[in-house]
Enzyme design. Structure first.
Site, short mmCIF file in Angstrom:
data_model
loop_
_atom_site.label_atom_id
_atom_site.label_comp_id
_atom_site.label_asym_id
_atom_site.label_seq_id
_atom_site.Cartn_x
_atom_site.Cartn_y
_atom_site.Cartn_z
N ASP A 1 17.44 20.58 43.72
CA ASP A 1 17.62 19.99 42.40
C ASP A 1 18.06 21.12 41.46
O ASP A 1 19.17 21.62 41.57
CB ASP A 1 16.29 19.34 42.01
CG ASP A 1 16.36 18.46 40.77
OD1 ASP A 1 17.33 17.71 40.64
OD2 ASP A 1 15.45 18.53 39.94
N PHE B 1 17.76 9.77 40.99
CA PHE B 1 16.51 10.27 41.55
C PHE B 1 16.27 9.49 42.83
O PHE B 1 16.31 8.26 42.84
CB PHE B 1 15.37 10.04 40.56
CG PHE B 1 14.12 10.80 40.90
CD1 PHE B 1 13.93 12.11 40.46
CD2 PHE B 1 13.13 10.21 41.67
CE1 PHE B 1 12.79 12.82 40.78
CE2 PHE B 1 11.97 10.91 42.00
CZ PHE B 1 11.80 12.22 41.55
N GLY C 1 7.80 17.05 50.99
CA GLY C 1 9.02 16.24 51.11
C GLY C 1 9.84 16.40 52.37
O GLY C 1 10.51 15.47 52.80
P1 IMP Z 1 13.89 22.12 41.87
O1 IMP Z 1 12.98 23.28 41.80
O2 IMP Z 1 14.24 21.59 40.51
O3 IMP Z 1 15.12 22.38 42.70
O4 IMP Z 1 13.07 20.94 42.50
C1 IMP Z 1 13.09 20.71 43.84
C2 IMP Z 1 11.99 19.77 44.23
O5 IMP Z 1 11.87 18.71 43.29
C3 IMP Z 1 12.33 19.14 45.54
O6 IMP Z 1 11.74 19.87 46.58
C4 IMP Z 1 11.72 17.78 45.42
O7 IMP Z 1 10.41 17.81 45.89
C5 IMP Z 1 11.70 17.51 43.95
N1 IMP Z 1 12.80 16.62 43.59
C6 IMP Z 1 13.95 16.92 42.96
N2 IMP Z 1 14.76 15.87 42.84
C7 IMP Z 1 14.10 14.84 43.40
C8 IMP Z 1 14.43 13.46 43.63
O8 IMP Z 1 15.51 12.96 43.32
N3 IMP Z 1 13.47 12.73 44.26
C9 IMP Z 1 12.27 13.23 44.66
N4 IMP Z 1 11.94 14.52 44.49
C10 IMP Z 1 12.85 15.31 43.87
MG MG Z 2 9.98 19.08 47.88
#
Ligand code: IMP
Ligand code: MG
Length: 175
Positions: free
Chosen positions: A101, A150, A41
């Site tokens: 996130d 999202f 990403g």
């Molecule tokens: P976390 O471990 O829940 O913080 O997830 C983080 C990862 O989830 C990020 O690096 C993104 O790749 C993915 N992610 C979280 N929210 C979104 C979103 O709104 N769109 C796309 N990818 C997301």
């Molecule tokens: Mg990511």
């Protein structure tokens, strides 16, 4: 079928990246930071940030997987599928990520990097979804804070789709 609504335009993103780059440049004067991007990403953000910095930076990438296909939630199980290829001991490491996130992914990465004894470790995130946070994250540089939704585009995907978009859009599944 999802509908996309533009949240941040290409132009707004460009200005934001320059803003963040100014802050980073100010904090890293005389240093040679190592930017560690989290694949996939962050690659578009990383490329623009790196060029806006006007510092002698080095770059590295790590890749994690935590998402199942088509999901919008982290599975909670994080795996590192690509590790660092160079030592970071004694380096000024700046982690570059597209989205914070729940925070679990970044926490995992920060712990992994910390164990390798960098001289400093900071975190730069383009989009912060504060409302979703489950673990404390020390974010040093933030692009946009959002309150819901999202997002896709500018390298960010939904099930591998929409990374190519120049704007950052909200996925709206209601319509
Ligand atoms: P976390 O471990 O829940 O913080 O997830 C983080 C990862 O989830 C990020 O690096 C993104 O790749 C993915 N992610 C979280 N929210 C979104 C979103 O709104 N769109 C796309 N990818 C997301
Ligand atoms: Mg990511």
């Amino acid at each position: 079928m999802e509908q996309l609504k533009v949240l941040f335009t290409e132009d707004e993103i460009r200005r934001k990246v320059v803003e963040i780059a100014h802050e980073i440049r100010r904090d890293y004067q005389g240093k040679r930071p190592l930017l560690v991007g989290i694949l996939k990403g962050s690659f578009v953000f990383m490329a623009d940030l790196m060029r806006a910095l006007r510092l002698h930076v080095e770059i590295e990438f790590v890749q994690l997987s935590s998402y199942g296909r088509g999901r919008k939630e982290s599975t909670g199980k994080i795996r590192m599928v690509r590790r660092l290829t160079t030592p970071i001991r004694g380096k000024d490491v700046l982690v570059v990520e597209d989205i914070a996130d729940s925070g679990h992914t970044l926490k995992f990465v920060l712990d992994y990097l910390e164990r390798k004894k960098p001289s400093s470790l900071k975190l730069c995130v383009l989009v912060d979804k504060v409302f979703r946070r489950e673990v404390d994250l020390p974010i040093d540089y933030v692009g946009f804070r959002i309150e819901k939704g999202f997002v896709v585009g500018y390298g960010i995907d939904y099930d591998e789709r929409f990374r190519y978009l120049k704007d950052i859009c909200i996925v709206d599944e209601e319509s």
